[in-house]
Design an enzyme around this catalytic site. Structure first.
Site, mmCIF file in Angstrom:
data_model
loop_
_atom_site.group_PDB
_atom_site.id
_atom_site.type_symbol
_atom_site.label_atom_id
_atom_site.label_comp_id
_atom_site.label_asym_id
_atom_site.label_seq_id
_atom_site.Cartn_x
_atom_site.Cartn_y
_atom_site.Cartn_z
ATOM 1 N N ILE A 1 -63.201 3.036 -6.377
ATOM 2 C CA ILE A 1 -62.030 3.621 -5.814
ATOM 3 C C ILE A 1 -61.086 2.422 -5.533
ATOM 4 O O ILE A 1 -59.846 2.177 -5.563
ATOM 5 C CB ILE A 1 -62.092 4.269 -4.566
ATOM 6 C CG1 ILE A 1 -60.988 5.313 -4.503
ATOM 7 C CG2 ILE A 1 -62.462 3.414 -3.421
ATOM 8 C CD1 ILE A 1 -61.125 6.240 -3.456
ATOM 9 N N ASN B 1 -65.267 4.906 9.820
ATOM 10 C CA ASN B 1 -65.942 5.310 10.993
ATOM 11 C C ASN B 1 -64.924 5.561 12.013
ATOM 12 O O ASN B 1 -63.712 5.012 12.026
ATOM 13 C CB ASN B 1 -67.194 4.584 11.303
ATOM 14 C CG ASN B 1 -66.890 3.182 11.398
ATOM 15 O OD1 ASN B 1 -66.125 2.857 12.216
ATOM 16 N ND2 ASN B 1 -67.467 2.399 10.385
ATOM 17 N N GLY C 1 -70.894 0.834 2.340
ATOM 18 C CA GLY C 1 -70.596 1.879 1.433
ATOM 19 C C GLY C 1 -68.982 1.609 0.839
ATOM 20 O O GLY C 1 -68.642 0.347 0.753
ATOM 21 N N VAL C 2 -68.265 2.645 0.807
ATOM 22 C CA VAL C 2 -66.934 2.710 0.273
ATOM 23 C C VAL C 2 -65.856 1.806 1.244
ATOM 24 O O VAL C 2 -65.199 1.154 0.802
ATOM 25 C CB VAL C 2 -66.269 4.029 -0.195
ATOM 26 C CG1 VAL C 2 -66.088 4.961 1.125
ATOM 27 C CG2 VAL C 2 -65.109 3.775 -0.823
ATOM 28 N N ASP C 3 -66.273 2.092 2.514
ATOM 29 C CA ASP C 3 -65.456 1.307 3.614
ATOM 30 C C ASP C 3 -65.649 -0.229 3.442
ATOM 31 O O ASP C 3 -64.672 -0.931 3.473
ATOM 32 C CB ASP C 3 -66.163 1.952 4.882
ATOM 33 C CG ASP C 3 -65.271 1.426 6.147
ATOM 34 O OD1 ASP C 3 -63.971 1.124 5.937
ATOM 35 O OD2 ASP C 3 -65.636 1.707 7.476
ATOM 36 N N SER D 1 -68.353 11.347 3.547
ATOM 37 C CA SER D 1 -69.460 12.123 4.300
ATOM 38 C C SER D 1 -70.869 12.153 3.520
ATOM 39 O O SER D 1 -71.838 12.549 4.139
ATOM 40 C CB SER D 1 -69.019 13.258 5.140
ATOM 41 O OG SER D 1 -68.588 13.158 6.324
ATOM 42 N N THR D 2 -70.585 11.842 2.240
ATOM 43 C CA THR D 2 -71.882 12.124 1.277
ATOM 44 C C THR D 2 -72.982 10.975 1.110
ATOM 45 O O THR D 2 -73.770 11.058 0.488
ATOM 46 C CB THR D 2 -71.793 12.775 0.235
ATOM 47 O OG1 THR D 2 -70.838 12.046 -0.783
ATOM 48 C CG2 THR D 2 -70.842 14.214 0.304
ATOM 49 N N GLY D 3 -72.620 10.028 1.952
ATOM 50 C CA GLY D 3 -73.406 8.416 1.843
ATOM 51 C C GLY D 3 -74.152 8.671 3.088
ATOM 52 O O GLY D 3 -74.795 9.232 3.344
HETATM 53 N N1 AR6 Z 1 -65.679 3.650 -4.746
HETATM 54 C C1 AR6 Z 1 -66.061 5.088 -4.609
HETATM 55 N N2 AR6 Z 1 -66.893 5.573 -3.879
HETATM 56 C C2 AR6 Z 1 -67.707 4.794 -3.240
HETATM 57 C C3 AR6 Z 1 -67.617 3.324 -3.308
HETATM 58 C C4 AR6 Z 1 -66.539 2.882 -4.227
HETATM 59 N N3 AR6 Z 1 -66.253 1.573 -4.051
HETATM 60 N N4 AR6 Z 1 -68.664 2.780 -2.843
HETATM 61 C C5 AR6 Z 1 -69.579 3.941 -2.513
HETATM 62 N N5 AR6 Z 1 -68.623 5.044 -2.847
HETATM 63 P P1 AR6 Z 1 -70.454 6.305 2.348
HETATM 64 P P2 AR6 Z 1 -69.849 8.135 4.540
HETATM 65 C C6 AR6 Z 1 -69.481 6.648 -2.418
HETATM 66 O O1 AR6 Z 1 -71.654 6.041 3.019
HETATM 67 O O2 AR6 Z 1 -71.204 9.156 3.764
HETATM 68 C C7 AR6 Z 1 -69.808 3.454 6.202
HETATM 69 O O3 AR6 Z 1 -70.483 2.282 6.721
HETATM 70 C C8 AR6 Z 1 -70.600 6.471 -2.083
HETATM 71 O O4 AR6 Z 1 -71.609 6.525 -3.314
HETATM 72 O O5 AR6 Z 1 -69.290 5.136 1.842
HETATM 73 O O6 AR6 Z 1 -68.534 8.858 4.713
HETATM 74 C C9 AR6 Z 1 -68.468 3.795 6.984
HETATM 75 O O7 AR6 Z 1 -68.185 2.644 7.884
HETATM 76 C C10 AR6 Z 1 -70.799 8.058 -1.540
HETATM 77 O O8 AR6 Z 1 -70.921 8.946 -2.757
HETATM 78 O O9 AR6 Z 1 -69.330 7.113 3.350
HETATM 79 C C11 AR6 Z 1 -69.103 4.645 8.105
HETATM 80 O O10 AR6 Z 1 -69.815 4.224 9.160
HETATM 81 C C12 AR6 Z 1 -69.549 8.219 -0.925
HETATM 82 O O11 AR6 Z 1 -68.631 7.049 -1.541
HETATM 83 C C13 AR6 Z 1 -69.866 5.549 7.308
HETATM 84 O O12 AR6 Z 1 -70.344 4.563 6.241
HETATM 85 C C14 AR6 Z 1 -69.420 8.005 0.766
HETATM 86 O O13 AR6 Z 1 -70.482 7.146 1.003
HETATM 87 C C15 AR6 Z 1 -69.223 6.707 6.461
HETATM 88 O O14 AR6 Z 1 -70.213 7.536 5.723
#
Ligand code: AR6
Length: 176
Positions: A11, A24, A32-34, A117-119
Site C-alpha cells: 500500500i 492502533n 505490519g502495515v502501520d 484487523s486481519t494481521g
Molecule cells: N501493504 C498492504 N498490506 C500490508 C502491508 C503493506 N505494506 N503490510 C502488511 N499488510 P496488520 P491489524 C497487511 O497486522 O491486524 C500494528 O502493529 C497484512 O498482511 O498490519 O489491523 C498496528 O500498530 C494484513 O493482511 O494490522 C496495530 O497495533 C493486513 O495488512 C496492529 O498491528 C493487516 O495486518 C493492527 O493490526
C-alpha cells in the site's frame, strides 16, 4: 459510479489521494502495515500523530501523506478479534465507513485500503473480507467524489479471500 477493485501489492507504493492505515489506538506506529507506512512517510508522521493524541477503535483520523505519493493517510483502528464477543464485526464496518467519510470530506478521488484487523488483530480473514467488501460497496452506492477505491492485499491468502467474496458477488470472472 465508483470503481472498486482488489489488487495485490504494497500500500505504501499506491499513487492515490489517500491510503488507509490499520493503526492502533495510540496512533504511534507498530508492526505490519502501520510500521511500513510510518517508515515510508517519515518521522513527521509520528509527530503529527502524537499531536492528534489517539483514536478510538472503529474511528478514523486523517494526516498528510508526508513522504508518500499519497496526499493523505487515513488512520483507522480495527477491532482486536475476541471470538466475536465484543462487537468486532460492527466496529470493523465502522472503520471502513469512517475512513470513506474522511476521504469524501477531503475530496479524495482515489483511496486504497489494507485488510484491516486481519494481521496482528487476528480477525478471521473470510469474515473480514466479507464485511470490508460489502461495507465499501454499500457506501459506494452513494454519489460521491470517489472515483476509484481499491483493496490492497499484501499476501496471496488475503488476495484469495477477497477474490472469493468478489466472485460470490459476481464481480470477478472465474480465472482458476
Ligand atoms: N501493504 C498492504 N498490506 C500490508 C502491508 C503493506 N505494506 N503490510 C502488511 N499488510 P496488520 P491489524 C497487511 O497486522 O491486524 C500494528 O502493529 C497484512 O498482511 O498490519 O489491523 C498496528 O500498530 C494484513 O493482511 O494490522 C496495530 O497495533 C493486513 O495488512 C496492529 O498491528 C493487516 O495486518 C493492527 O493490526
Amino acid at each position: 459510479m465508483t470503481n472498486f477493485s482488489v489488487v495485490k501489492g504494497n500500500i505504501v507504493n499506491m499513487k492515490v489521494d489517500a491510503i488507509v492505515n490499520a493503526a492502533n489506538t495510540s496512533l504511534l506506529g507498530g508492526d505490519g502495515v502501520d510500521g511500513a507506512i510510518h517508515r515510508a512517510a517519515g518521522a513527521e508522521l509520528l509527530s503529527c500523530c502524537r499531536r492528534i493524541g489517539g483514536c478510538k477503535t472503529g474511528d478514523a483520523v486523517i494526516t498528510p501523506g508526508f513522504k508518500l505519493d499519497a496526499k493523505y493517510i487515513i488512520h483507522t483502528v480495527g477491532p482486536v478479534w475476541n471470538n466475536g464477543l465484543t462487537n468486532e464485526a460492527e466496529l470493523l464496518r465502522q472503520c471502513y465507513i469512517k475512513s470513506l467519510d474522511l476521504a469524501v470530506e477531503y475530496n479524495c478521488k482515489t483511496v486504497a485500503f489494507p485488510s484491516i484487523s486481519t494481521g496482528a488483530y487476528r480477525f478471521p480473514l473470510a469474515k473480514a473480507a466479507e464485511i470490508a467488501i460489502n461495507t465499501i460497496l454499500e457506501y459506494l452506492e452513494q454519489d460521491t467524489c470517489l472515483e476509484e477505491v481499491s483493496m490492497v492485499c499484501f499476501d496471496f491468502n488475503t488476495k484469495a479471500a477477497y477474490d472469493k467474496v468478489m466472485r460470490a458477488l459476481g464481480r470477478l470472472e472465474d480465472e482458476e
